[in-house]
Write a protein that holds these residues in place. Structure first.
Motif, short mmCIF file in Angstrom:
data_model
loop_
_atom_site.label_atom_id
_atom_site.label_comp_id
_atom_site.label_asym_id
_atom_site.label_seq_id
_atom_site.Cartn_x
_atom_site.Cartn_y
_atom_site.Cartn_z
N ASN A 92 0.84 -1.19 0.00
CA ASN A 92 0.00 0.00 0.00
C ASN A 92 0.88 1.25 0.00
O ASN A 92 2.06 1.18 0.35
CB ASN A 92 -0.88 0.04 1.26
CG ASN A 92 -1.89 -1.07 1.33
OD1 ASN A 92 -2.50 -1.43 0.33
ND2 ASN A 92 -2.08 -1.63 2.50
N LYS A 104 -4.39 -4.74 -7.22
CA LYS A 104 -5.43 -3.87 -6.63
C LYS A 104 -6.18 -3.10 -7.71
O LYS A 104 -7.36 -2.79 -7.53
CB LYS A 104 -4.82 -2.93 -5.59
CG LYS A 104 -4.30 -3.67 -4.37
CD LYS A 104 -3.84 -2.75 -3.27
CE LYS A 104 -2.81 -1.74 -3.68
NZ LYS A 104 -2.36 -0.88 -2.59
N ASP A 105 -5.51 -2.79 -8.81
CA ASP A 105 -6.19 -2.13 -9.92
C ASP A 105 -7.22 -3.07 -10.55
O ASP A 105 -8.33 -2.65 -10.87
CB ASP A 105 -5.15 -1.70 -10.97
CG ASP A 105 -5.78 -0.99 -12.15
OD1 ASP A 105 -6.36 0.10 -11.95
OD2 ASP A 105 -5.72 -1.54 -13.27
N PRO A 108 -10.27 -4.34 -6.96
CA PRO A 108 -10.17 -3.25 -5.98
C PRO A 108 -10.56 -3.60 -4.53
O PRO A 108 -10.23 -2.85 -3.62
CB PRO A 108 -11.11 -2.18 -6.51
CG PRO A 108 -11.57 -2.63 -7.85
CD PRO A 108 -11.20 -4.06 -8.03
N TYR A 109 -11.24 -4.72 -4.32
CA TYR A 109 -11.61 -5.10 -2.96
C TYR A 109 -11.85 -6.60 -2.91
O TYR A 109 -12.15 -7.22 -3.93
CB TYR A 109 -12.87 -4.34 -2.49
CG TYR A 109 -14.03 -4.46 -3.44
CD1 TYR A 109 -14.88 -5.55 -3.39
CD2 TYR A 109 -14.26 -3.48 -4.41
CE1 TYR A 109 -15.93 -5.67 -4.28
CE2 TYR A 109 -15.31 -3.59 -5.30
CZ TYR A 109 -16.14 -4.69 -5.23
OH TYR A 109 -17.18 -4.81 -6.11
N PRO A 114 -16.32 -6.59 0.81
CA PRO A 114 -16.07 -5.39 0.01
C PRO A 114 -16.04 -4.07 0.78
O PRO A 114 -15.73 -3.04 0.20
CB PRO A 114 -17.24 -5.40 -0.99
CG PRO A 114 -18.31 -6.16 -0.31
CD PRO A 114 -17.63 -7.17 0.58
N SER A 130 -5.93 4.56 0.25
CA SER A 130 -6.90 4.37 -0.82
C SER A 130 -7.88 3.28 -0.42
O SER A 130 -7.52 2.35 0.31
CB SER A 130 -6.15 3.97 -2.10
OG SER A 130 -7.06 3.59 -3.10
N ARG A 131 -9.10 3.34 -0.92
CA ARG A 131 -10.11 2.34 -0.60
C ARG A 131 -9.71 0.95 -1.10
O ARG A 131 -10.09 -0.05 -0.52
CB ARG A 131 -11.47 2.74 -1.19
CG ARG A 131 -12.55 1.68 -1.03
CD ARG A 131 -12.74 1.25 0.43
NE ARG A 131 -13.34 -0.05 0.51
CZ ARG A 131 -12.71 -1.18 0.86
NH1 ARG A 131 -11.44 -1.18 1.16
NH2 ARG A 131 -13.35 -2.31 0.93
N ASN A 132 -8.91 0.87 -2.14
CA ASN A 132 -8.55 -0.46 -2.64
C ASN A 132 -7.32 -1.02 -1.92
O ASN A 132 -6.83 -2.08 -2.27
CB ASN A 132 -8.36 -0.46 -4.15
CG ASN A 132 -7.11 0.25 -4.61
OD1 ASN A 132 -6.44 0.94 -3.85
ND2 ASN A 132 -6.79 0.09 -5.87
N ASP A 133 -6.84 -0.34 -0.88
CA ASP A 133 -5.70 -0.83 -0.11
C ASP A 133 -5.97 -2.21 0.48
O ASP A 133 -7.11 -2.56 0.80
CB ASP A 133 -5.35 0.12 1.04
CG ASP A 133 -4.62 1.36 0.58
OD1 ASP A 133 -4.13 1.38 -0.57
OD2 ASP A 133 -4.55 2.31 1.36
N ARG A 152 -10.12 -11.82 -5.28
CA ARG A 152 -9.36 -11.29 -4.15
C ARG A 152 -10.15 -11.70 -2.90
O ARG A 152 -11.36 -11.53 -2.84
CB ARG A 152 -9.26 -9.77 -4.25
CG ARG A 152 -8.56 -9.11 -3.09
CD ARG A 152 -8.40 -7.63 -3.37
NE ARG A 152 -7.91 -6.90 -2.21
CZ ARG A 152 -7.66 -5.60 -2.20
NH1 ARG A 152 -7.84 -4.88 -3.32
NH2 ARG A 152 -7.23 -5.01 -1.12
#
Length: 175
Positions: A92, A104-105, A108-109, A114, A130-133, A152
């Motif tokens: 991160n 993560k791209d 994203p979750y 989620p 970032s939220r997708n961390d 994921r």
């Protein structure tokens, strides 16, 4: 801005032994990426471990100490990982390793969780946030044989419970 690879096979990472691995070697195989695993898997499944010290500073060993720590301390008992372990990296923040920027791209979750992110701000030791961390150690990413990230999983999702997804992908690799 962080570079994000176009494909999984554009990535590379350095192992604890100092070998640079081009991810093209994983073409046609199912790949599971997680911080730590303790099982052995069939040849068509590749497991890649990426230690990280961004979560409560739980991995404070140097790269040179990690294998000895696994063998003698945690989990100990002579443990020898049956998978490739890469150098400790950031997953991160501004110095995110390209492997995790890419993953993560694409995902994203975690599919099974989620909404969760670290609740205690003292554990947010990176910037920017970032939220997708990745929210904590043991998040997992499953990569299909053609290199596409397919799922994921949160840290709460037990690795053994991924087996049906792995088996489904392994069936796709049979000729």
């Amino acid at each position: 801005m962080t570079f994000i690879a176009k494909t999984f096979y554009d990535l590379r990472a350095t192992t604890l032994e100092g070998d640079s691995i081009d991810f093209n070697v994983f073409r046609g195989r199912v790949v599971l990426i997680e911080n730590v695993l303790q099982n052995r898997y069939p040849h068509r499944l590749v497991v890649l471990g990426f230690p990280c010290n961004q979560f409560g500073y739980q991995e404070n060993c140097t790269n040179g100490e990690i294998l000895n720590c696994l063998k003698h301390v945690r989990p100990g008992g002579g443990y020898d990982p049956g998978f490739t372990i890469f150098e400790k990296c950031d997953v991160n923040g501004a110095n995110t390793h390209p492997v995790f920027s890419y993953l993560k791209d694409k995902l994203p979750y975690p599919e099974d969780d989620p909404v969760s992110l670290i609740q205690d701000p003292k554990f947010l030791v990176w910037s920017p946030i970032s939220r997708n961390d990745i929210s904590w150690n043991f998040e997992k990413f499953l990569i299909a044989p053609e290199g596409e990230p397919v799922k994921r999983y949160s840290r709460k999702f037990e690795t053994i419970a991924i087996e049906p997804d792995i088996q489904r992908l392994l069936r796709l690799t049979k000729n």
